[in-house]
Enzyme design. Sequence first.
Site, short mmCIF file in Angstrom:
data_model
loop_
_atom_site.label_atom_id
_atom_site.label_comp_id
_atom_site.label_asym_id
_atom_site.label_seq_id
_atom_site.Cartn_x
_atom_site.Cartn_y
_atom_site.Cartn_z
N GLY A 42 -9.72 -77.24 -25.58
CA GLY A 42 -9.59 -77.82 -24.40
C GLY A 42 -9.85 -76.94 -23.17
O GLY A 42 -9.15 -77.51 -21.93
N GLY A 46 -9.58 -79.99 -17.08
CA GLY A 46 -7.99 -80.11 -16.85
C GLY A 46 -7.34 -78.76 -16.63
O GLY A 46 -7.83 -77.81 -16.11
N GLY A 48 -6.83 -76.65 -19.12
CA GLY A 48 -7.51 -75.69 -19.61
C GLY A 48 -8.63 -75.23 -19.07
O GLY A 48 -8.78 -73.85 -19.18
N LEU A 89 -10.57 -81.21 -33.65
CA LEU A 89 -9.26 -80.72 -34.25
C LEU A 89 -8.74 -81.83 -35.23
O LEU A 89 -7.76 -81.63 -35.84
CB LEU A 89 -8.31 -80.71 -33.09
CG LEU A 89 -8.32 -79.58 -32.13
CD1 LEU A 89 -7.50 -79.62 -30.98
CD2 LEU A 89 -7.93 -78.27 -33.00
N ASN A 115 -4.19 -75.60 -26.41
CA ASN A 115 -3.92 -76.23 -25.02
C ASN A 115 -4.44 -77.87 -25.22
O ASN A 115 -4.03 -78.61 -24.51
CB ASN A 115 -4.63 -75.56 -24.26
CG ASN A 115 -4.97 -76.56 -22.91
OD1 ASN A 115 -4.12 -76.76 -21.97
ND2 ASN A 115 -6.08 -77.16 -22.66
N THR A 136 -3.95 -84.48 -33.95
CA THR A 136 -4.61 -83.66 -32.82
C THR A 136 -3.87 -82.67 -32.28
O THR A 136 -4.10 -81.51 -32.12
CB THR A 136 -5.06 -84.52 -31.84
OG1 THR A 136 -5.97 -85.61 -32.43
CG2 THR A 136 -5.85 -83.89 -30.66
N SER A 165 5.21 -80.04 -24.28
CA SER A 165 5.59 -80.96 -23.01
C SER A 165 7.02 -81.32 -23.05
O SER A 165 7.64 -81.15 -24.12
CB SER A 165 4.64 -82.50 -23.25
OG SER A 165 5.21 -83.09 -22.63
N TYR A 185 5.08 -98.41 -34.79
CA TYR A 185 4.51 -97.27 -34.02
C TYR A 185 5.07 -97.68 -32.65
O TYR A 185 4.82 -98.61 -31.99
CB TYR A 185 2.91 -97.59 -33.95
CG TYR A 185 2.20 -96.59 -33.26
CD1 TYR A 185 2.31 -95.10 -33.72
CD2 TYR A 185 1.65 -96.73 -31.92
CE1 TYR A 185 1.53 -94.26 -33.01
CE2 TYR A 185 1.04 -95.76 -31.35
CZ TYR A 185 1.08 -94.38 -31.82
OH TYR A 185 0.19 -93.42 -31.07
#
Length: 345
Positions: A42, A46, A48, A89, A115, A136, A165, A185
């Site tokens: 990434g 952003g 990354g 990924l 990242n 992912t 995070s 979910y």
Amino acid sequence: MEQNNYNGALQKPIGSGFNATSTTRDVIKGIDLTGKTAIVTGGDGGLGLEITKALNLAGATVIVPARDVEKAKENLKGITNVEVEVLNLTEPDSIDSFAEKFLDSGKPLNMLINNAGIMWTPLHRDVRGYEGQFSTNHLGHFQLTSKLWDALKKAKGARVVNVSSSGHHYSPVIFDDINYNTREYNKFEAYGQSKTANVLFTVELDKRAQQFGVRAYALHPGLILETNLGRHLTFEDFVVLGILNSDGTPNPEAEAAMKKIQKSKEQGAATSVWAATSPQLQNIGGVYLEDVEIAKYDKTNYDSDPAYKSPGGFAGVAPFALDMEAAQKLWTLSEELTQAKFDIQ
């Protein structure tokens, strides 16, 4: 002597001298990465992209794996010593192909910054049927790291950085039903589970890898509103998060709290760059970082401290993300799910 951060044994601030407002340029100042190689997933957008720029500024060659190579090349235009390669990924064959190409180069890998990630997405599954956020954010990076293991060892001092995070507080890893095959979910809990997995992976990887000179770090970059990670949020989601009232008006308390902790992209990427390069972390690993520092850990007050419970304002690291049994169990399960085994005890 072998270290481990099981149950927060090493989780104590060290007085880095940096803080929440420190930028990538602040933390990379005086660090020479000439001749070093980094992979930043990434790394073309952003946070990354800011990580890529900072490592490049210090002299590193940065390899950026991306699903859309042409888009990545456009985003990275003007940055020297950057290579773009194909990687998805959620596709095991894609991960293997990328890793094999790098291994064939014979280069040591000094820094692997995991990242890339997705956040709060509707339920979707990868080609194996695994839940998308877990696939992912964790499994893809677990497999990538395992496949690049020989190159990491060859660097004799490599670092693996897993961008987690504060959202990990939303959920531990639910081993009985990781892929939401039977339970309902919940996009926030699914994201939290995947980010907790990032921390548990870090704890166990550092425990096993340090004998080969490889150290691992997990981190919370901070609240950065300039990225597009929240693009899947609905009006109802903003109400659940406490950002909006049910009538659509902004929640002034949440708005004020977010303004107080909001970071620029350069500030948000600083902790990743610090984790990957700082000599201050030379003799410690397996820890969770935030605001360019080892984050606080207070298991005793976890359930009673309001700072841990306020929407968008989680502080420190959750005890379940440093749990020894969970870290070991996740490692074994991740090897089974990815069919990717580290050549490491």
